[in-house]
Scaffold this active site. Structure first.
Site, short mmCIF file in Angstrom:
data_model
loop_
_atom_site.label_atom_id
_atom_site.label_comp_id
_atom_site.label_asym_id
_atom_site.label_seq_id
_atom_site.Cartn_x
_atom_site.Cartn_y
_atom_site.Cartn_z
N ASP A 35 0.91 -1.15 0.03
CA ASP A 35 -0.12 0.09 0.12
C ASP A 35 0.90 1.11 0.02
O ASP A 35 1.96 1.09 -0.11
CB ASP A 35 -0.97 -0.02 1.17
CG ASP A 35 -0.30 -0.03 2.39
OD1 ASP A 35 0.90 0.37 2.89
OD2 ASP A 35 -0.74 -0.94 3.47
N LYS A 57 -5.26 3.24 -2.26
CA LYS A 57 -6.48 3.98 -2.96
C LYS A 57 -5.80 4.54 -4.42
O LYS A 57 -4.61 5.03 -4.45
CB LYS A 57 -7.02 5.26 -2.17
CG LYS A 57 -8.07 5.88 -2.77
CD LYS A 57 -8.60 6.95 -1.72
CE LYS A 57 -9.77 7.65 -2.28
NZ LYS A 57 -10.42 8.72 -1.45
N MET A 172 -2.35 7.89 13.53
CA MET A 172 -3.50 8.25 12.65
C MET A 172 -4.43 9.03 13.35
O MET A 172 -5.81 8.83 13.08
CB MET A 172 -4.05 6.91 12.07
CG MET A 172 -2.96 5.80 11.44
SD MET A 172 -3.60 4.34 11.06
CE MET A 172 -3.94 3.66 12.89
#
Length: 515
Positions: A35, A57, A172
């Site tokens: 990723d 993404k 995060m």
């Protein structure tokens, strides 16, 4: 036969922070599943023919769901492949490795969990913040900050966590910084408690924002500070003023594309890393032995007559390297070259000769063919024989000038330069996001091939994407090729060497810092 899956921690971003075992896994993988948080440089270590699968993404696709990733690992392993699932940081810290491992176990697939350096400790360290300190904090907690406030309240016991350890690390949690700060103050942390947010830590984009629990939310909004970032809460943040080191390095903050052939890139890559920059390897050329029968015959004939030459001029380190390969392949003794004077263009070429026991007689002041002729000009006499072992794309200027002086010139293309076969979608994304700061070109072929490969990847006109990117050329010939390609070179060292090119990059970065 069923394959095996390695669940590997890639570290926080700096490619050098992967473990030795993690790198070994990448090198033997048939398939690499990764990723965006994994450094793209790590992908370069895959063996030829290895498959790369990006599960993050993309503009036309949302991030692949975790359940789909789990099943993908199973399917690939059942095909008999060696699979590496590469995760940012450490796979066991909010990496959902348990879910992947559980499904693998249920299907009888062997797997290994390879720990990585977690961003929880490495990112603060790169910002000059030790997560523990004998006078300030002897313990730390690592807490998720990614969930919604309702979920955070469900998973975090704020009354216990707030004062459980000296240092609190939230991963995060940028979007929830206001809520996190409010909960910590509510449950006993002083409003003046120091806080730091470190974004893209260990990477060229690293950025640090400091404040207190009372004002950090306002500072984040004012700076439009975005994720991904590590949040550090505690007195250890105050150490940053004394210990910050990464920002002081000459190339800090710069991601620099290296277009040299992979076999030659290490010197430039090492310089950039040592000086705090982030090299992005995008080799656009490959050098190889000539494959044509006519070329091979010409080389054999030239080497069979080594004792006849008065001069041998080497114009590149590649020319030296491949010349010696041909000597070995044809079993020609280098001592047959005893009467020739040896010339070299540039210290890199001279060093390559010195490693093989030959000392270049004289180095030209200008590190290009023109300088070579200036140095040897008075000695060159009509009828003398010159051997030029070069690449197939070498300029004709030098042999033409030698022939004008009446010398007999034998040119041999000891190697071929070809365009690499690899596309790099990650590079396109970085260019589109304006996260490439400079591109280095060390030959005319690197310029032409770089533009050609970008076009091959779907960019009809790559020039707009390179607007704002500093173009660094090793010498005037390369610079001229860049101009002809429509680029605007901005950096040209006084000497055509890798060291001088790096020094020019450092001066440029220092100038941009002062603005």
């Amino acid at each position: 036969m069923t394959g095996k899956v390695y669940l590997v921690g890639a570290g926080p971003g700096d490619a050098r922070l992967i473990t030795v075992k993690g790198l070994d896994c990448i090198k033997k993988a048939d398939v690499l599943v990764y990723d965006r948080l994994a450094s793209p440089r790590l992908l370069k270590w895959m063996k030829p023919g290895g498959q790369k699968i990006y599960v993050g993404k993309l503009p036309d696709r949302h991030t692949m769901k975790q359940e789909e990733i789990n099943q993908l690992l199973v399917d690939l392993a059942l095909e008999g492949k060696t699979v590496v699932r590469l995760k940012g940081g450490d796979p066991t810290i909010f990496g959902r490795v348990g879910e992947e491992a559980e499904l693998l176990r249920r299907h009888g697939i062997y797997y290994e969990i390879v720990p990585g350096i977690t961003s929880a400790i490495s990112v603060p360290a790169y910002a000059g913040i030790p997560v523990t300190h004998r006078d300030m904090a002897s313990s730390l907690s690592i807490i998720t900050g990614h969930e919604s406030p309702d979920k955070l309240d469900h998973t975090i016991h704020w009354d216990k966590v707030t004062n459980a350890t000296g240092t609190l690390i939230f991963l995060m949690g940028v979007a929830k910084i206001g809520y996190i700060s409010a909960q910590l103050i509510k449950h006993g942390r002083a409003p003046e408690t120091p806080v730091a947010l470190v974004r893209w830590g260990t990477r060229a984009d690293q950025e640090t924002l400091t404040g207190t629990l009372a004002d950090i939310e306002a500072k984040v909004k004012a700076a439009d500070f975005q994720s991904p970032a590590v949040i550090v809460v505690g007195e250890v943040v105050l150490q940053r003023e004394q210990l910050m080191w990464a920002e002081a390095l000459p190339l800090f903050g710069k991601r620099i594309v290296v277009t040299r052939a992979r076999s030659q890139a290490s010197e430039l890559v090492d310089w950039i890393e040592e000086l705090g920059g982030e090299p992005y390897e995008f080799p656009v050329i490959e050098t190889r032995m000539p494959e044509g029968a006519e070329q091979k015959a010409g080389i054999a004939a030239a080497l069979a007559s080594l004792e006849e030459y008065d001069y041998v001029f080497f114009t590149s380190a590649n020319g030296v390297e491949f010349f010696w390969r041909h000597l070995a392949e044809l079993k020609v003794d280098i001592r047959r070259l005893h009467r020739a004077r040896i010339g070299a263009v540039g210290p890199g070429t001279a060093a390559a000769l010195a490693q093989r026991g030959l000392v270049a007689e004289e180095l030209p002041g200008r590190f290009q063919a023109e300088g070579l002729l200036e140095a040897f000009g008075p000695r060159l006499q009509p009828g003398q024989k010159v051997l030029l072992p070069r690449g197939d794309l070498a300029r004709e200027w030098l042999p033409d000038k030698l022939r004008e002086l009446g010398l007999e010139v034998t040119e041999v293309d000891t190697y071929e330069t070809v365009v690499t076969g690899e596309d790099d979608i990650e590079l396109l994304k970085l260019l589109e996001e304006k996260r490439i700061h400079a591109v280095t070109f060390t030959s005319s072929s690197t310029v032409r091939n770089f533009i050609s490969i970008l076009q091959r990847m779907g960019l009809e006109d790559p020039l707009p994407l390179l607007a704002g990117v500093k173009i660094a050329c090793i010498g005037p010939v390369t610079e001229q090729t860049a101009v002809e390609a429509g680029l605007t070179p901005g950096l040209l060292p006084e000497e055509a060497t890798i060291e001088a090119l790096v020094q020019e990059l450092c001066r440029w970065n220092e100038t941009t810092r002062l603005k």
